[in-house]
Motif scaffolding. Structure first.
Motif, PDB file in Angstrom:
ATOM      1  N   GLU A 171       0.813  -1.213   0.000  1.00  0.00           N
ATOM      2  CA  GLU A 171       0.000   0.000   0.000  1.00  0.00           C
ATOM      3  C   GLU A 171       0.849   1.266   0.000  1.00  0.00           C
ATOM      4  O   GLU A 171       0.426   2.298  -0.517  1.00  0.00           O
ATOM      5  CB  GLU A 171      -0.953   0.012   1.200  1.00  0.00           C
TER       6      GLU A 171
ATOM      7  N   TYR B  96       1.471   2.118  -3.519  1.00  0.00           N
ATOM      8  CA  TYR B  96       0.188   2.511  -4.098  1.00  0.00           C
ATOM      9  C   TYR B  96      -0.161   3.941  -3.704  1.00  0.00           C
ATOM     10  O   TYR B  96      -0.589   4.752  -4.537  1.00  0.00           O
ATOM     11  CB  TYR B  96      -0.882   1.532  -3.614  1.00  0.00           C
ATOM     12  N   ARG B  97       0.058   4.284  -2.439  1.00  0.00           N
ATOM     13  CA  ARG B  97      -0.245   5.630  -1.956  1.00  0.00           C
ATOM     14  C   ARG B  97       0.685   6.669  -2.584  1.00  0.00           C
ATOM     15  O   ARG B  97       0.269   7.792  -2.874  1.00  0.00           O
ATOM     16  CB  ARG B  97      -0.152   5.674  -0.432  1.00  0.00           C
TER      17      ARG B  97
ATOM     18  N   ASP C  61       1.914   6.505  -5.535  1.00  0.00           N
ATOM     19  CA  ASP C  61       1.390   6.686  -6.895  1.00  0.00           C
ATOM     20  C   ASP C  61       0.188   7.625  -6.897  1.00  0.00           C
ATOM     21  O   ASP C  61       0.070   8.512  -7.750  1.00  0.00           O
ATOM     22  CB  ASP C  61       0.978   5.331  -7.484  1.00  0.00           C
ATOM     23  N   ILE C  62      -0.721   7.418  -5.940  1.00  0.00           N
ATOM     24  CA  ILE C  62      -1.911   8.264  -5.850  1.00  0.00           C
ATOM     25  C   ILE C  62      -1.516   9.705  -5.549  1.00  0.00           C
ATOM     26  O   ILE C  62      -2.028  10.652  -6.155  1.00  0.00           O
ATOM     27  CB  ILE C  62      -2.871   7.741  -4.764  1.00  0.00           C
ATOM     28  N   LEU C  63      -0.602   9.877  -4.607  1.00  0.00           N
ATOM     29  CA  LEU C  63      -0.160  11.219  -4.228  1.00  0.00           C
ATOM     30  C   LEU C  63       0.406  11.959  -5.438  1.00  0.00           C
ATOM     31  O   LEU C  63       0.086  13.120  -5.677  1.00  0.00           O
ATOM     32  CB  LEU C  63       0.888  11.117  -3.115  1.00  0.00           C
ATOM     33  N   ARG C  64       1.237  11.278  -6.203  1.00  0.00           N
ATOM     34  CA  ARG C  64       1.828  11.916  -7.382  1.00  0.00           C
ATOM     35  C   ARG C  64       0.755  12.256  -8.415  1.00  0.00           C
ATOM     36  O   ARG C  64       0.768  13.346  -9.004  1.00  0.00           O
ATOM     37  CB  ARG C  64       2.890  11.003  -7.997  1.00  0.00           C
ATOM     38  N   ALA C  65      -0.193  11.335  -8.612  1.00  0.00           N
ATOM     39  CA  ALA C  65      -1.238  11.545  -9.620  1.00  0.00           C
ATOM     40  C   ALA C  65      -2.198  12.667  -9.231  1.00  0.00           C
ATOM     41  O   ALA C  65      -2.742  13.361 -10.095  1.00  0.00           O
ATOM     42  CB  ALA C  65      -2.018  10.253  -9.840  1.00  0.00           C
ATOM     43  N   THR C  66      -2.410  12.858  -7.925  1.00  0.00           N
ATOM     44  CA  THR C  66      -3.345  13.887  -7.455  1.00  0.00           C
ATOM     45  C   THR C  66      -2.633  15.186  -7.097  1.00  0.00           C
ATOM     46  O   THR C  66      -3.204  16.045  -6.429  1.00  0.00           O
ATOM     47  CB  THR C  66      -4.129  13.389  -6.225  1.00  0.00           C
TER      48      THR C  66
ATOM     49  N   VAL D 241      -4.036  11.424   0.613  1.00  0.00           N
ATOM     50  CA  VAL D 241      -4.456  10.130   0.083  1.00  0.00           C
ATOM     51  C   VAL D 241      -5.569   9.581   0.957  1.00  0.00           C
ATOM     52  O   VAL D 241      -5.407   9.428   2.165  1.00  0.00           O
ATOM     53  CB  VAL D 241      -3.277   9.136   0.052  1.00  0.00           C
ATOM     54  N   GLU D 242      -6.703   9.289   0.345  1.00  0.00           N
ATOM     55  CA  GLU D 242      -7.832   8.712   1.063  1.00  0.00           C
ATOM     56  C   GLU D 242      -8.180   7.389   0.408  1.00  0.00           C
ATOM     57  O   GLU D 242      -8.625   7.347  -0.731  1.00  0.00           O
ATOM     58  CB  GLU D 242      -9.041   9.649   1.026  1.00  0.00           C
ATOM     59  N   VAL D 243      -7.940   6.295   1.123  1.00  0.00           N
ATOM     60  CA  VAL D 243      -8.215   4.958   0.606  1.00  0.00           C
ATOM     61  C   VAL D 243      -9.242   4.305   1.508  1.00  0.00           C
ATOM     62  O   VAL D 243      -9.072   4.269   2.724  1.00  0.00           O
ATOM     63  CB  VAL D 243      -6.931   4.098   0.570  1.00  0.00           C
TER      64      VAL D 243
END
Length: 252
Positions: free
Chosen positions: A233, A236-237, A239-244, A249-251
């Protein structure tokens, strides 16, 4: 009315959903670029070396209060959109200050501070007498992560880290800068402390000794499967942080 009927009305008719209370830090304008830079840097390092993430020991401190009966992970709010709720805990109740470290295959700790306030000298004493000896067998292939809390920023702490983890520690003022307000990308922030609190406050805590015992038991129950899933995770987080573009990060 049966509870199953209530849930059916809430979910299917009203189209409402259950969300956990999210306790997040406000991101100042200069913080997002630093979060993006950190995520980009770590993802590049992981791409260059698939084992890099496994070499990091993430660490953090937490305060457990006797008054912490209501845990944010047990609170659900019904709403049509994910709400951003903030809950302030009672800070003047008796508490226990603890430290813990997580690696991909082991838990380092638990360490319980005897001091009510953790200053740089107290934190350094814990590092040099409790943490460093446990990591000695892994040197020079392990990196240490810490956030930007005041005790971590002390000159004596940074000097010691530079000596023990030359070019390999992650933190405020470190060779790999840790971005402020980023508990959402450290496994202790998004996993461990919530897991421990869920277990500690399932029933009323009677006293400080009871609180310490429950924390110790909860930490000891963290197993290999939990750590493996948590390490997946982290990437994964990132990746999300970079994309947003640096957003929290809220999963779910």
């Amino acid at each position: 009315m049966p509870i199953s009927t209530v849930y059916k009305v809430i979910i299917k008719t009203l189209r409402l959903h259950a969300y956990k209370v999210q306790i997040v830090h406000v991101l100042e304008p200069d913080v997002r670029p630093r979060r993006i830079a950190f995520a980009t840097d770590l993802l590049r390092r992981i791409e260059d070396d698939a084992e890099f993430l496994k070499s990091i020991m993430f660490s953090d401190e937490a305060s457990f209060h006797l008054s912490g009966i209501v845990n944010r992970h047990n609170v659900r709010i019904w709403g049509s959109e994910n709400p951003h709720e903030y809950r302030e805990t009672q800070r003047d109740s008796p508490k226990v200050n603890v430290w813990c470290g997580l690696m991909h295959d082991r838990v380092i700790g638990l360490f319980v501070f005897t001091e009510k306030t953790v200053l740089s000298v107290v934190y350094l004493d814990m590092l040099e007498n409790f943490v460093f000896p446990q990591l000695e067998e892994l040197q020079p292939h392990v990196s240490l992560q810490q956030d930007g809390a005041t005790p971590h920023w002390g000159t004596i702490v940074r000097s010691s880290l530079n000596g023990h983890f030359t070019g390999r520690w992650i933190g405020r003022g470190g060779p790999i800068p840790w971005p402020p307000r980023s508990p959402d990308i450290t496994p202790l922030g998004f996993f461990l402390w919530g897991f421990v609190k869920d277990n500690v406050y399932r029933r009323r805590v009677s006293n400080i000794d009871d609180l310490k015992a429950r924390i110790t038991t909860a930490i000891a129950s963290v197993d290999a499967d939990m750590l493996t899933g948590t390490w997946h995770e982290i990437e994964y987080r990132l990746d999300i942080l970079r994309a947003t573009k640096g957003a929290h990060v809220e999963v779910h």
